[in-house]
Scaffold this active site. Sequence first.
Site, short mmCIF file in Angstrom:
data_model
loop_
_atom_site.label_atom_id
_atom_site.label_comp_id
_atom_site.label_asym_id
_atom_site.label_seq_id
_atom_site.Cartn_x
_atom_site.Cartn_y
_atom_site.Cartn_z
N ASP A 13 0.81 -1.21 0.00
CA ASP A 13 0.00 0.00 0.00
C ASP A 13 0.86 1.27 0.00
OD1 ASP A 13 -2.45 1.08 -0.08
OD2 ASP A 13 -3.00 0.61 1.99
N HIS B 189 3.16 2.88 -8.98
CA HIS B 189 3.07 1.42 -9.11
C HIS B 189 4.36 0.84 -9.69
CE1 HIS B 189 -0.99 1.48 -7.78
NE2 HIS B 189 -1.50 2.04 -8.87
N GLU C 21 -11.96 -6.23 -4.37
CA GLU C 21 -12.63 -4.93 -4.24
C GLU C 21 -12.00 -3.86 -5.15
OE1 GLU C 21 -11.57 -6.75 -1.48
OE2 GLU C 21 -13.60 -7.52 -1.10
N LEU D 237 12.66 -20.21 -2.15
CA LEU D 237 11.63 -19.29 -1.64
C LEU D 237 10.31 -19.46 -2.40
CD1 LEU D 237 10.90 -16.65 0.02
CD2 LEU D 237 11.65 -15.40 -2.01
C1 FPP Z 1 -2.31 -0.30 -3.27
O1 FPP Z 1 -1.81 0.96 -2.93
C2 FPP Z 1 -1.49 -0.94 -4.32
C3 FPP Z 1 -2.00 -1.66 -5.34
C4 FPP Z 1 -3.45 -1.92 -5.52
C5 FPP Z 1 -1.11 -2.22 -6.39
C6 FPP Z 1 0.11 -2.95 -5.96
C7 FPP Z 1 0.90 -3.29 -7.15
C8 FPP Z 1 2.24 -3.20 -7.27
C9 FPP Z 1 3.15 -2.86 -6.15
C10 FPP Z 1 2.84 -3.44 -8.62
C11 FPP Z 1 3.73 -4.61 -8.68
C12 FPP Z 1 3.03 -5.88 -8.36
C13 FPP Z 1 3.41 -7.07 -8.86
C14 FPP Z 1 2.73 -8.31 -8.40
C15 FPP Z 1 4.44 -7.20 -9.88
P1 FPP Z 1 -2.14 2.32 -3.72
O2 FPP Z 1 -1.20 2.44 -4.82
O3 FPP Z 1 -3.58 2.35 -4.05
O4 FPP Z 1 -1.74 3.39 -2.67
P2 FPP Z 1 -2.48 4.70 -2.20
O5 FPP Z 1 -3.42 4.22 -1.14
O6 FPP Z 1 -1.36 5.54 -1.67
O7 FPP Z 1 -3.18 5.36 -3.34
#
Ligand code: FPP
Length: 218
Positions: free
Chosen positions: A2, A19, A49, A114
Amino acid sequence: MDGNGRWATQRGLSRSDGHRQGAEALKKVIKECSQLGIKVVSVYAFSCENWSKRPKAEIKFLFSLITQFVKKEMKDYVKSGYRVRFSGDLSQLPKATQNAINKVIEASKNNDGLIVNIALNYGSRQEIVKAVNTILQSGIREIDEQMLEDCLYTAGLPELDLVVRSSGEKRLSNFMLWQCSYSELIFLDKYWPDFDEKTVEDILKEYSNRDRRFGGIS
Ligand code: FPP
Protein backbone atom coordinates in the site's frame (compact mmCIF):
# COMPACT_ATOMS: atom_id res chain seq x y z
CA MET A 1 1.77 -3.19 -0.96
CA ASP A 2 0.00 0.00 0.00
CA GLY A 3 1.03 3.61 -0.63
CA ASN A 4 2.16 3.62 -4.27
CA GLY A 5 -0.32 6.38 -5.10
CA ARG A 6 0.60 8.60 -2.15
CA TRP A 7 4.31 8.05 -2.77
CA ALA A 8 3.83 9.32 -6.35
CA THR A 9 1.59 12.26 -5.41
CA GLN A 10 4.16 13.47 -2.87
CA ARG A 11 6.67 13.69 -5.73
CA GLY A 12 4.36 15.23 -8.31
CA LEU A 13 4.37 11.95 -10.26
CA SER A 14 1.52 9.88 -11.70
CA ARG A 15 -0.05 6.93 -9.85
CA SER A 16 1.43 4.70 -12.59
CA ASP A 17 4.91 5.93 -11.63
CA GLY A 18 4.08 4.92 -8.06
CA HIS A 19 3.07 1.42 -9.11
CA ARG A 20 6.22 1.13 -11.25
CA GLN A 21 8.33 2.06 -8.23
CA GLY A 22 6.25 -0.40 -6.19
CA ALA A 23 7.34 -3.16 -8.55
CA GLU A 24 10.99 -2.13 -8.02
CA ALA A 25 10.48 -2.34 -4.24
CA LEU A 26 8.97 -5.79 -4.65
CA LYS A 27 12.12 -6.98 -6.45
CA LYS A 28 14.33 -5.77 -3.59
CA VAL A 29 12.12 -7.23 -0.87
CA ILE A 30 11.83 -10.66 -2.49
CA LYS A 31 15.57 -10.90 -3.14
CA GLU A 32 16.35 -9.93 0.45
CA CYS A 33 13.82 -12.41 1.85
CA SER A 34 15.42 -15.18 -0.17
CA GLN A 35 18.90 -14.20 0.98
CA LEU A 36 17.78 -14.18 4.61
CA GLY A 37 16.36 -17.70 4.30
CA ILE A 38 12.67 -16.86 4.58
CA LYS A 39 10.57 -19.74 3.23
CA VAL A 40 7.39 -18.02 1.99
CA VAL A 41 6.52 -14.44 1.10
CA SER A 42 2.97 -13.48 0.18
CA VAL A 43 2.21 -10.05 -1.24
CA TYR A 44 -1.20 -8.46 -1.75
CA ALA A 45 -1.14 -7.03 -5.28
CA PHE A 46 -4.84 -6.66 -6.21
CA SER A 47 -8.01 -7.27 -4.22
CA CYS A 48 -11.46 -8.34 -5.41
CA GLU A 49 -12.63 -4.93 -4.24
CA ASN A 50 -10.06 -3.03 -6.34
CA TRP A 51 -12.01 -3.64 -9.61
CA SER A 52 -14.92 -1.38 -8.74
CA LYS A 53 -13.01 1.17 -6.70
CA ARG A 54 -10.28 2.29 -9.12
CA PRO A 55 -10.32 4.04 -12.51
CA LYS A 56 -10.38 1.57 -15.42
CA ALA A 57 -7.16 3.07 -16.85
CA GLU A 58 -5.29 2.43 -13.60
CA ILE A 59 -6.48 -1.18 -13.51
CA LYS A 60 -5.38 -1.65 -17.11
CA PHE A 61 -1.97 -0.21 -16.33
CA LEU A 62 -1.60 -2.37 -13.22
CA PHE A 63 -2.30 -5.57 -15.11
CA SER A 64 0.14 -4.68 -17.88
CA LEU A 65 2.79 -3.96 -15.21
CA ILE A 66 2.05 -7.22 -13.40
CA THR A 67 2.09 -9.19 -16.66
CA GLN A 68 5.47 -7.70 -17.60
CA PHE A 69 6.79 -8.51 -14.14
CA VAL A 70 5.59 -12.12 -14.40
CA LYS A 71 7.12 -12.52 -17.87
CA LYS A 72 10.49 -10.85 -17.21
CA GLU A 73 11.35 -10.76 -13.52
CA MET A 74 9.80 -14.09 -12.69
CA LYS A 75 11.82 -15.82 -15.40
CA ASP A 76 14.81 -15.08 -13.16
CA TYR A 77 12.88 -16.32 -10.12
CA VAL A 78 12.47 -19.69 -11.83
CA LYS A 79 16.23 -19.78 -12.53
CA SER A 80 16.98 -18.84 -8.92
CA GLY A 81 14.92 -21.81 -7.71
CA TYR A 82 11.96 -19.84 -6.36
CA ARG A 83 8.50 -21.35 -6.61
CA VAL A 84 5.84 -18.92 -7.78
CA ARG A 85 2.21 -19.28 -6.67
CA PHE A 86 -0.86 -17.10 -6.91
CA SER A 87 -3.81 -16.76 -4.55
CA GLY A 88 -7.09 -15.47 -5.92
CA ASP A 89 -9.65 -15.98 -8.68
CA LEU A 90 -7.36 -15.95 -11.70
CA SER A 91 -10.18 -16.73 -14.15
CA GLN A 92 -11.30 -13.06 -14.04
CA LEU A 93 -7.87 -11.70 -15.06
CA PRO A 94 -6.92 -10.51 -18.57
CA LYS A 95 -6.04 -13.49 -20.78
CA ALA A 96 -2.43 -12.30 -21.30
CA THR A 97 -1.94 -12.17 -17.53
CA GLN A 98 -3.46 -15.63 -17.09
CA ASN A 99 -1.17 -17.08 -19.77
CA ALA A 100 1.96 -15.56 -18.23
CA ILE A 101 0.91 -16.75 -14.76
CA ASN A 102 0.19 -20.30 -15.90
CA LYS A 103 3.62 -20.49 -17.55
CA VAL A 104 5.52 -19.38 -14.46
CA ILE A 105 3.51 -21.64 -12.13
CA GLU A 106 4.30 -24.61 -14.35
CA ALA A 107 7.98 -23.69 -14.86
CA SER A 108 8.63 -23.26 -11.13
CA LYS A 109 6.44 -26.04 -9.72
CA ASN A 110 9.34 -28.35 -8.83
CA ASN A 111 11.57 -25.63 -7.34
CA ASP A 112 12.32 -25.81 -3.62
CA GLY A 113 13.60 -22.30 -2.89
CA LEU A 114 11.63 -19.29 -1.64
CA ILE A 115 7.90 -19.54 -2.32
CA VAL A 116 6.63 -16.27 -3.78
CA ASN A 117 2.85 -16.09 -3.41
CA ILE A 118 1.10 -13.22 -5.16
CA ALA A 119 -2.45 -12.44 -4.01
CA LEU A 120 -4.23 -11.29 -7.14
CA ASN A 121 -7.97 -10.71 -7.43
CA TYR A 122 -7.90 -11.98 -3.87
CA GLY A 123 -10.30 -11.54 -0.97
CA SER A 124 -10.17 -13.56 2.21
CA ARG A 125 -13.93 -13.82 2.78
CA GLN A 126 -14.45 -14.87 -0.84
CA GLU A 127 -11.69 -17.48 -0.40
CA ILE A 128 -13.35 -18.96 2.71
CA VAL A 129 -16.81 -19.07 1.11
CA LYS A 130 -15.34 -20.74 -1.98
CA ALA A 131 -13.60 -23.32 0.21
CA VAL A 132 -16.82 -24.12 2.09
CA ASN A 133 -18.74 -24.49 -1.19
CA THR A 134 -16.05 -26.83 -2.57
CA ILE A 135 -16.44 -29.00 0.52
CA LEU A 136 -20.27 -28.93 0.38
CA GLN A 137 -20.18 -29.97 -3.28
CA SER A 138 -18.28 -33.11 -2.29
CA GLY A 139 -21.23 -34.10 -0.10
CA ILE A 140 -19.46 -33.60 3.24
CA ARG A 141 -21.82 -32.10 5.85
CA GLU A 142 -19.41 -31.40 8.70
CA ILE A 143 -15.98 -29.84 8.34
CA ASP A 144 -12.82 -29.54 10.40
CA GLU A 145 -10.04 -26.95 10.21
CA GLN A 146 -7.75 -29.08 8.06
CA MET A 147 -10.46 -29.69 5.45
CA LEU A 148 -11.07 -25.97 5.14
CA GLU A 149 -7.35 -25.16 4.93
CA ASP A 150 -6.92 -27.73 2.18
CA CYS A 151 -9.46 -25.82 0.06
CA LEU A 152 -7.97 -22.34 0.52
CA TYR A 153 -5.79 -20.77 -2.19
CA THR A 154 -2.92 -21.12 0.28
CA ALA A 155 -3.35 -24.89 0.70
CA GLY A 156 -0.06 -26.47 1.72
CA LEU A 157 1.53 -23.19 2.81
CA PRO A 158 2.30 -22.57 6.48
CA GLU A 159 0.11 -20.11 8.37
CA LEU A 160 1.42 -16.54 8.44
CA ASP A 161 4.07 -15.77 11.05
CA LEU A 162 4.05 -12.09 10.32
CA VAL A 163 1.85 -9.61 8.48
CA VAL A 164 3.38 -6.26 7.52
CA ARG A 165 1.19 -3.40 6.33
CA SER A 166 2.74 -0.36 4.72
CA SER A 167 1.64 3.29 4.45
CA GLY A 168 0.25 3.92 7.93
CA GLU A 169 -3.00 1.96 7.48
CA LYS A 170 -3.82 -0.12 10.53
CA ARG A 171 -6.23 -2.74 9.28
CA LEU A 172 -6.15 -6.10 7.51
CA SER A 173 -8.48 -5.24 4.59
CA ASN A 174 -9.67 -8.78 3.84
CA PHE A 175 -6.14 -10.23 3.68
CA MET A 176 -5.74 -13.89 4.72
CA LEU A 177 -8.01 -13.60 7.75
CA TRP A 178 -7.97 -17.35 8.43
CA GLN A 179 -4.23 -17.70 7.86
CA CYS A 180 -3.25 -14.82 10.18
CA SER A 181 -5.09 -15.99 13.31
CA TYR A 182 -1.83 -16.07 15.28
CA SER A 183 0.34 -13.78 13.16
CA GLU A 184 2.42 -11.00 14.55
CA LEU A 185 1.35 -7.68 13.02
CA ILE A 186 3.62 -4.81 12.06
CA PHE A 187 2.24 -1.52 10.78
CA LEU A 188 4.74 0.86 9.17
CA ASP A 189 4.17 4.44 8.06
CA LYS A 190 6.56 3.93 5.14
CA TYR A 191 4.96 3.83 1.68
CA TRP A 192 5.49 0.57 -0.21
CA PRO A 193 7.80 2.06 -2.91
CA ASP A 194 10.24 3.03 -0.13
CA PHE A 195 10.60 -0.57 1.08
CA ASP A 196 14.08 -1.97 0.53
CA GLU A 197 16.60 -4.47 1.95
CA LYS A 198 17.08 -2.42 5.14
CA THR A 199 13.30 -2.30 5.72
CA VAL A 200 13.19 -6.10 5.60
CA GLU A 201 16.07 -6.35 8.09
CA ASP A 202 14.41 -3.86 10.46
CA ILE A 203 11.12 -5.77 10.25
CA LEU A 204 12.82 -9.06 11.10
CA LYS A 205 14.63 -7.43 14.02
CA GLU A 206 11.30 -6.26 15.40
CA TYR A 207 9.72 -9.68 14.76
CA SER A 208 12.53 -11.48 16.60
CA ASN A 209 11.72 -9.44 19.73
CA ARG A 210 8.10 -10.59 19.77
CA ASP A 211 7.09 -13.20 22.31
CA ARG A 212 4.82 -15.62 20.43
CA ARG A 213 2.72 -17.54 22.93
CA PHE A 214 -0.07 -19.08 20.81
CA GLY A 215 -2.40 -18.94 23.81
CA GLY A 216 0.25 -20.28 26.19
CA ILE A 217 2.38 -18.48 28.78
CA SER A 218 5.92 -17.11 28.50
C1 FPP B 1 -2.31 -0.30 -3.27
O1 FPP B 1 -1.81 0.96 -2.93
C2 FPP B 1 -1.49 -0.94 -4.32
C3 FPP B 1 -2.00 -1.66 -5.34
C4 FPP B 1 -3.45 -1.92 -5.52
C5 FPP B 1 -1.11 -2.22 -6.39
C6 FPP B 1 0.11 -2.95 -5.96
C7 FPP B 1 0.90 -3.29 -7.15
C8 FPP B 1 2.24 -3.20 -7.27
C9 FPP B 1 3.15 -2.86 -6.15
C10 FPP B 1 2.84 -3.44 -8.62
C11 FPP B 1 3.73 -4.61 -8.68
C12 FPP B 1 3.03 -5.88 -8.36
C13 FPP B 1 3.41 -7.07 -8.86
C14 FPP B 1 2.73 -8.31 -8.40
C15 FPP B 1 4.44 -7.20 -9.88
P1 FPP B 1 -2.14 2.32 -3.72
O2 FPP B 1 -1.20 2.44 -4.82
O3 FPP B 1 -3.58 2.35 -4.05
O4 FPP B 1 -1.74 3.39 -2.67
P2 FPP B 1 -2.48 4.70 -2.20
O5 FPP B 1 -3.42 4.22 -1.14
O6 FPP B 1 -1.36 5.54 -1.67
O7 FPP B 1 -3.18 5.36 -3.34
